[in-house]
Write a protein that holds these residues in place. Sequence first.
Motif, mmCIF file in Angstrom:
data_model
loop_
_atom_site.group_PDB
_atom_site.id
_atom_site.type_symbol
_atom_site.label_atom_id
_atom_site.label_comp_id
_atom_site.label_asym_id
_atom_site.label_seq_id
_atom_site.Cartn_x
_atom_site.Cartn_y
_atom_site.Cartn_z
ATOM 1 N N ILE A 102 0.834 -1.206 0.000
ATOM 2 C CA ILE A 102 0.000 0.000 0.000
ATOM 3 C C ILE A 102 0.868 1.255 0.000
ATOM 4 O O ILE A 102 0.597 2.211 -0.735
ATOM 5 C CB ILE A 102 -0.969 -0.008 1.201
ATOM 6 N N VAL A 103 1.925 1.266 0.820
ATOM 7 C CA VAL A 103 2.820 2.425 0.875
ATOM 8 C C VAL A 103 3.461 2.664 -0.488
ATOM 9 O O VAL A 103 3.519 3.807 -0.973
ATOM 10 C CB VAL A 103 3.896 2.240 1.966
ATOM 11 N N LYS A 104 3.925 1.595 -1.134
ATOM 12 C CA LYS A 104 4.553 1.731 -2.451
ATOM 13 C C LYS A 104 3.544 2.210 -3.493
ATOM 14 O O LYS A 104 3.853 3.045 -4.332
ATOM 15 C CB LYS A 104 5.185 0.413 -2.883
ATOM 16 N N ALA A 105 2.325 1.685 -3.445
ATOM 17 C CA ALA A 105 1.290 2.096 -4.394
ATOM 18 C C ALA A 105 0.898 3.555 -4.170
ATOM 19 O O ALA A 105 0.689 4.300 -5.138
ATOM 20 C CB ALA A 105 0.064 1.188 -4.264
ATOM 21 N N LEU A 106 0.813 3.969 -2.923
ATOM 22 C CA LEU A 106 0.487 5.360 -2.611
ATOM 23 C C LEU A 106 1.568 6.298 -3.136
ATOM 24 O O LEU A 106 1.271 7.323 -3.753
ATOM 25 C CB LEU A 106 0.319 5.533 -1.103
ATOM 26 N N ALA A 107 2.817 5.926 -2.906
ATOM 27 C CA ALA A 107 3.928 6.735 -3.410
ATOM 28 C C ALA A 107 3.864 6.823 -4.933
ATOM 29 O O ALA A 107 4.028 7.911 -5.510
ATOM 30 C CB ALA A 107 5.262 6.143 -2.965
ATOM 31 N N ASP A 108 3.611 5.706 -5.588
ATOM 32 C CA ASP A 108 3.519 5.677 -7.048
ATOM 33 C C ASP A 108 2.382 6.573 -7.536
ATOM 34 O O ASP A 108 2.529 7.311 -8.511
ATOM 35 C CB ASP A 108 3.324 4.238 -7.526
ATOM 36 N N GLY A 109 1.254 6.525 -6.839
ATOM 37 C CA GLY A 109 0.107 7.350 -7.206
ATOM 38 C C GLY A 109 0.380 8.836 -7.064
ATOM 39 O O GLY A 109 -0.234 9.660 -7.738
ATOM 40 N N LEU A 110 1.316 9.183 -6.208
ATOM 41 C CA LEU A 110 1.684 10.582 -6.006
ATOM 42 C C LEU A 110 2.878 10.991 -6.866
ATOM 43 O O LEU A 110 3.399 12.091 -6.730
ATOM 44 C CB LEU A 110 2.012 10.828 -4.526
ATOM 45 N N GLY A 111 3.314 10.072 -7.737
ATOM 46 C CA GLY A 111 4.450 10.372 -8.601
ATOM 47 C C GLY A 111 5.780 10.261 -7.877
ATOM 48 O O GLY A 111 6.756 10.901 -8.263
ATOM 49 N N LEU A 112 5.823 9.461 -6.826
ATOM 50 C CA LEU A 112 7.042 9.260 -6.042
ATOM 51 C C LEU A 112 7.441 7.800 -6.113
ATOM 52 O O LEU A 112 6.652 6.945 -6.508
ATOM 53 C CB LEU A 112 6.798 9.649 -4.577
#
Length: 69
Positions: free
Chosen positions: A41-51
């Motif tokens: 979830i943390v990785k997906a959230l970062a990806d969704g924010l362009g990080l």
Amino acid sequence: MIKNPKLNASGCPDPTAYKALKEITRESADREKVVQNYIHIVKALADGLGLEVQNRIHLRDTKTGKEYR
């Protein structure tokens, strides 16, 4: 040689110890799944924010002290 978890060190059946160890193993596996889902979830959230996550995510269970990397 695969060790039979239902037998004790001397080879005699030990159902009480087997049941206790089975429960501990199940709880540990369940916790491991929760941690892996959280990291996903943390990785997906970062990806969704362009990080992107640059380093390993290191977590420690506050109750048991077990570390997850």
